[in-house]
Design an enzyme around this catalytic site. Structure first.
Site, PDB file in Angstrom:
ATOM      1  N   GLY A 201      -2.811  17.725   4.498  1.00  0.00           N
ATOM      2  CA  GLY A 201      -3.398  18.945   3.957  1.00  0.00           C
ATOM      3  C   GLY A 201      -3.795  18.739   2.514  1.00  0.00           C
ATOM      4  O   GLY A 201      -3.700  17.631   1.977  1.00  0.00           O
TER       5      GLY A 201
ATOM      6  N   ASP B  87       0.226   5.105 -16.062  1.00  0.00           N
ATOM      7  CA  ASP B  87      -0.873   4.461 -16.799  1.00  0.00           C
ATOM      8  C   ASP B  87      -2.143   5.314 -16.732  1.00  0.00           C
ATOM      9  O   ASP B  87      -2.940   5.353 -17.659  1.00  0.00           O
ATOM     10  CB  ASP B  87      -1.203   3.082 -16.190  1.00  0.00           C
ATOM     11  CG  ASP B  87      -0.112   2.061 -16.466  1.00  0.00           C
ATOM     12  OD1 ASP B  87       0.876   2.405 -17.143  1.00  0.00           O
ATOM     13  OD2 ASP B  87      -0.246   0.923 -15.996  1.00  0.00           O
ATOM     14  N   SER B  88      -2.317   5.972 -15.593  1.00  0.00           N
ATOM     15  CA  SER B  88      -3.539   6.739 -15.341  1.00  0.00           C
ATOM     16  C   SER B  88      -3.507   8.144 -15.923  1.00  0.00           C
ATOM     17  O   SER B  88      -4.443   8.925 -15.708  1.00  0.00           O
ATOM     18  CB  SER B  88      -3.736   6.870 -13.828  1.00  0.00           C
ATOM     19  OG  SER B  88      -2.647   7.616 -13.274  1.00  0.00           O
TER      20      SER B  88
ATOM     21  N   ARG C 191      -9.487  -4.410 -17.797  1.00  0.00           N
ATOM     22  CA  ARG C 191      -9.985  -4.949 -16.528  1.00  0.00           C
ATOM     23  C   ARG C 191     -11.518  -4.966 -16.486  1.00  0.00           C
ATOM     24  O   ARG C 191     -12.135  -5.935 -16.038  1.00  0.00           O
ATOM     25  CB  ARG C 191      -9.425  -4.146 -15.361  1.00  0.00           C
ATOM     26  CG  ARG C 191      -9.588  -4.862 -14.051  1.00  0.00           C
ATOM     27  CD  ARG C 191      -8.848  -4.165 -12.964  1.00  0.00           C
ATOM     28  NE  ARG C 191      -9.176  -2.738 -12.941  1.00  0.00           N
ATOM     29  CZ  ARG C 191      -8.958  -1.957 -11.906  1.00  0.00           C
ATOM     30  NH1 ARG C 191      -8.401  -2.446 -10.827  1.00  0.00           N
ATOM     31  NH2 ARG C 191      -9.265  -0.687 -11.946  1.00  0.00           N
TER      32      ARG C 191
ATOM     33  N   ASN D 264      -7.191   6.405  -8.076  1.00  0.00           N
ATOM     34  CA  ASN D 264      -6.461   5.643  -7.053  1.00  0.00           C
ATOM     35  C   ASN D 264      -6.927   4.193  -6.970  1.00  0.00           C
ATOM     36  O   ASN D 264      -8.117   3.915  -7.069  1.00  0.00           O
ATOM     37  CB  ASN D 264      -6.645   6.337  -5.689  1.00  0.00           C
ATOM     38  CG  ASN D 264      -5.925   5.622  -4.567  1.00  0.00           C
ATOM     39  OD1 ASN D 264      -6.441   4.669  -4.001  1.00  0.00           O
ATOM     40  ND2 ASN D 264      -4.722   6.064  -4.273  1.00  0.00           N
TER      41      ASN D 264
ATOM     42  N   GLY E 212      -8.260  12.966  -9.680  1.00  0.00           N
ATOM     43  CA  GLY E 212      -8.937  12.392 -10.837  1.00  0.00           C
ATOM     44  C   GLY E 212      -9.731  11.137 -10.497  1.00  0.00           C
ATOM     45  O   GLY E 212     -10.461  10.624 -11.331  1.00  0.00           O
TER      46      GLY E 212
ATOM     47  N   TYR F 175       6.339  -5.457 -12.144  1.00  0.00           N
ATOM     48  CA  TYR F 175       4.918  -5.124 -12.215  1.00  0.00           C
ATOM     49  C   TYR F 175       4.147  -6.385 -12.619  1.00  0.00           C
ATOM     50  O   TYR F 175       4.237  -6.830 -13.764  1.00  0.00           O
ATOM     51  CB  TYR F 175       4.750  -4.026 -13.258  1.00  0.00           C
ATOM     52  CG  TYR F 175       3.446  -3.264 -13.224  1.00  0.00           C
ATOM     53  CD1 TYR F 175       3.387  -1.974 -12.705  1.00  0.00           C
ATOM     54  CD2 TYR F 175       2.274  -3.815 -13.739  1.00  0.00           C
ATOM     55  CE1 TYR F 175       2.207  -1.252 -12.698  1.00  0.00           C
ATOM     56  CE2 TYR F 175       1.084  -3.096 -13.724  1.00  0.00           C
ATOM     57  CZ  TYR F 175       1.056  -1.817 -13.203  1.00  0.00           C
ATOM     58  OH  TYR F 175      -0.114  -1.096 -13.193  1.00  0.00           O
TER      59      TYR F 175
ATOM     60  N   SER G 223      -5.674  11.323 -14.143  1.00  0.00           N
ATOM     61  CA  SER G 223      -5.113  11.616 -12.820  1.00  0.00           C
ATOM     62  C   SER G 223      -4.491  13.005 -12.837  1.00  0.00           C
ATOM     63  O   SER G 223      -4.203  13.556 -13.904  1.00  0.00           O
ATOM     64  CB  SER G 223      -4.082  10.554 -12.425  1.00  0.00           C
ATOM     65  OG  SER G 223      -3.088  10.404 -13.425  1.00  0.00           O
ATOM     66  N   THR G 224      -4.301  13.558 -11.664  1.00  0.00           N
ATOM     67  CA  THR G 224      -3.879  14.952 -11.548  1.00  0.00           C
ATOM     68  C   THR G 224      -2.504  15.086 -10.910  1.00  0.00           C
ATOM     69  O   THR G 224      -2.027  14.186 -10.219  1.00  0.00           O
ATOM     70  CB  THR G 224      -4.866  15.736 -10.664  1.00  0.00           C
ATOM     71  OG1 THR G 224      -4.862  15.147  -9.356  1.00  0.00           O
ATOM     72  CG2 THR G 224      -6.269  15.716 -11.241  1.00  0.00           C
TER      73      THR G 224
END
Lengths: 548, 548
Positions: free
Chosen positions: A268, A200-201, A407, A137, A134, A468, A205-206
């Site tokens: 991979g 959070d993502s 952000r 990162n 996604g 965090y 994200s995948t």
């Protein structure tokens, strides 16, 4: 390829952004902490036309072979969205026109055979392959090395995004690696199930990305992190298809599955996983609690986690993050906030500036939720905390995926905001918190800039939890990362010096690679390095990530 | 070195053996199933004097360097106890005088420095090192390769057996790898804690051995297997001391910890681990349940495991293992057994020969045990099962570590008994059970021998469980392993053909190595192989195990 990727210059969808107009408490807070007035009109987002993208290196034989084998991307902005993640460094660099090395080609294989063919062609033509999920990162894992002279192929899994099957007897689902969070949850929910993985993502994200980076979701407290959820993987490797089995336990040498987890594309391309799923809970509620201090909240969180209750999550904000959270309330703290303040001052005789907000998420049958609430209440009260109802929890639940947009909002106002997170045993958390705060202030003083830091505890586990940290610094000028670098390094160094990990769930990439030997020891990093080098001696797969 | 190792020719202590005199139901059962009369006086245990131990290969410079560096064993039988595990093959071979390659030297380093020095000397002198814990391995992991021409050193961790520290805030203990089960549990119990790891071998196996083989204990259902219990390790490797941190979660690339787990000595010598411990439960009770059939019991076990109860363990014996268990009762089934039989026939109208015995272990606070019992009762009743009280559970708890002694008893009567266990998802368990039973019978028919097989389910997990098969065959003559080989191979092949694993918790060693590529795929086995070869190219550490 139809699936939308995130905006190239920031987080999330083009049509979504953070606004402060309806949050009156935010401006004074940021003015106080950072000396920044968010009412002053901000810089607009950058324009693609202003950027000078480097010419792609696309040797003809490779390009036409890839075009014959699979779907090829042909929009220039794809090279940007695929060649950068969403770390603060990448966003600042992009806004400053510092593009760096981008992928030369973006491919969208539709299945494992096409994926294998891309790898084969890349090997044959001396190219590099970087898998792409996604694009969320934040550790530099998606960037081609700056000095890479070989053609770089970004391999996007977007076309492999289906839930293939659900085994209701075993509580397992087979899901393709390119499925985004909402894609797979919607499908599972419709059948009465959930994976329960909510980083959070989540929206961007995948599954494959979660596996490749050892992601951890907001409910990891009982659902476990992605490593605990994944029962089996299928991975296209240069040496053929790697397939592990979904097993309740196995004793077959060093875990192959655990080598794939966190491998950031170096071993991979993850194409599919069998994951543990759970029936949708009959009941779900998130309750808020206030503690007189951070230390009291930490003790309560530890007691809850080690007790017999099994809440879906336990969170605790420090005083500063509590203040920040309250400042994000639409319309300000309001009447409830003022009453609470009076209650704390006069009845409980606690200092409202020290108050820390805790959240506990409950899931399960009504009777189990009732039981857990009782058990938690005992731990909370033992530390002088008290319940404040479901209001704060409902806000959290509604807004939980929106934080990253803040952000970009701040970046447009000249503020560098970022996060660094770690994990450590309970006995180390109070000391580690203090050490990180000191490191932040020391770094800030060294750089001479203004800044602020706050922290929450999450991802609890019987032996410890994640701390965090969210911090913001005001650089001397636009695009200057030197203050950020000093502060981020100080914080990361405090993590590994203090018995924490370099990252609880944000991966290594290139941003955290230099702390790896201090975290897992030089001999440990050597095992990882040996694994990569022995299986991929030429650096076909995402070279330079995790270990040099 | 003072610590007693197991008898060289069989399981456990010299002064302990299985007897049948007080178990009247066992003789007729074995006569019926195997045609063997256990009243006929058995062969005595073998005598050490009858064996011809091969001359050790002890080059002078290596031997004296080791003697200067650490404690050296000097009793001939040590080479036997350290060079063989307790697999059926090894026991039969020893009784038949087939000794094979033994270690040339046994060393007992007292700390990590001595361990590192042994490794350094071994590398310098071109020797081989095989780490040794309690010697209970049944997969051939302890045997030097038959054609090994280099000097072989068995490195016994017995002197590193202390619980070093307990972190009560985090629920963690640092324990040296050479600690036997009772050594570490006694120490933890005295402080109010437990590790909760109880494999069959508990009394004779070590923490380091559990880690090196991915052991799983009888209460893995909620305590987790050893992989879930170990938070961090220290390992002496040829490239220095490998140290990981005890962390609630981490995102640092492929898991170094999970490379060490199951490595069977091939990556280094595990010297210490930080393990998750729990307060001793306030209440513990094991209850028995009877199910009308294996299928009904399986469904109930799955329902229990996937529900909200958290029993310490859930076990289920098939009809044959239920019969066998009852035959081991002192004094026979007795009045209770006869009443039960009548009740089942007349009141419940079930076939007593199909009855399957289930056991559920409950641990926790009195209220949590009460709640779990209620939840379990619902699942049991839904499948036509009923509770039979705490009697069977108490017998199980008292005798749980005694089973391996029965194998020696049978071996002295010409019967080859062994176990093979696997794990698979719930949806596969009924089919896999049938396939393994067919494979056993086919193998038996092929060999023309008599034999019998029984099975229990254990180590439940939300996605599946372990099927644990115990089988016995009567070979044509003493010391002839051909029938055993055929049957064991058929069973193992049925595991991997049917979606199970080659072993849920007995490791790979040499016995199971040939099925590894079918279990984790050729590419997966390739990762393991690459890891070993890249870090230990000359085969200094336990060569030939897991992968050739």
């Amino acid at each position: 390829m139809n699936r939308e990727t995130m905006k190239w210059w920031g987080w999330g969808r083009e049509d979504t952004a953070f606004h402060h107009d309806d949050k009156p408490a935010l401006r004074p807070l940021l003015l106080d902490r950072l000396g920044v007035d968010i009412d002053i009109p901000a810089a607009g987002p950058p324009h693609l036309d202003d950027l000078h993208l480097p010419q792609p290196h696309r040797p003809e034989p490779l390009t036409s072979a890839l075009a014959a084998a699979t779907e090829l991307g042909d929009v220039p902005v794809e090279r940007l969205t695929h060649g950068t993640g969403k770390s603060l460094r990448e966003l600042v660099d992009l806004r400053a026109g510092r593009i760096g090395r981008l992928p030369d080609l973006v491919v969208y294989p539709g299945d494992e055979d096409e994926t294998a063919e891309v790898l084969r062609l890349a090997a044959e033509h001396g190219a590099v392959v970087i898998p792409f999920g996604g694009g969320s990162n934040i550790s530099g894992s998606l960037r081609p090395p700056g000095d890479e002279t070989r053609p770089v192929i970004s391999l996007d899994l977007a076309r492999m995004n289906r839930v293939e099957s659900i085994d209701t007897e075993s509580g397992l689902a087979v899901i393709q690696a390119g499925a985004l969070g909402p894609e797979l949850e919607d499908h599972l929910n419709a059948a009465g199930w959930t994976l329960g993985h909510f980083p959070d993502s989540f929206q961007h994200s995948t599954l494959g990305g979660w596996i490749a980076t050892r992601s951890s979701g907001m409910q990891s407290d009982t659902y476990g992190d992605i490593a605990a959820m994944v029962a089996a993987v299928r991975v296209v490797t240069p040496r053929g298809l790697l397939v592990t089995r979904p097993l309740p336990g196995t004793s077959t040498g060093p875990s192959v599955l655990e080598m794939i987890l966190g491998s950031e594309g170096r071993l991979g391309v993850i194409t599919r996983a069998t994951v543990r799923i759970r029936p949708l809970p009959k009941r779900r509620v998130v309750l808020g609690y206030l503690y007189p201090s951070w230390a009291a909240g930490l003790r309560a969180a530890a007691a809850i986690t080690r007790g017999e209750a099994r809440p879906a999550f336990v969170r605790l904000a420090d005083a500063e993050e509590t203040t920040f959270s309250l400042s994000l309330r639409t319309g300000g703290p309001g009447r409830t906030g003022k009453l609470l303040d009076a209650y704390v001052r006069t009845i409980r005789r606690q200092d409202p500036r020290q108050l820390c907000l805790g959240l506990v998420g409950y899931e399960g049958s009504p009777s189990s939720v009732r039981r857990d609430r009782k058990l938690v209440a005992t731990s909370v009260q033992a530390e002088g905390g008290f319940a404040i109802g479901a209001g704060a929890g409902a806000v959290y639940d509604r807004k939980k995926f929106d934080t990253p947009y803040i952000r970009d909002f701040l970046l447009s106002r000249g503020v560098h905001a970022d996060v660094s997170e770690t994990g450590a045993p309970w006995s180390r958390l109070p000391g580690l918190y203090d050490e990180v705060m000191t490191a932040f202030r020391t770094g800030l003083a060294e750089s001479g800039a203004r800044g602020s830091v706050m922290c929450h505890l999450s991802h609890t586990d019987p032996i410890g939890a994640c701390l965090y940290f969210t911090f913001a610094v005001v650089p001397a000028e636009d695009g200057d990362l030197s203050t950020y670098d000093i502060v981020k390094s100080s914080v990361q160094q405090a993590f590994v010096d203090g018995g924490g990990t370099l990252s609880h769930h944000h991966a290594v990439g290139t941003e955290h690679a230099r702390w790896l030997p201090e975290d897992v020891s030089t001999a440990g990093a050597g095992l990882i390095s040996a694994l990569f080098t022995a299986t991929d001696p030429v650096g076909l797969l995402n070279p330079g990530k995790i270990v040099p």
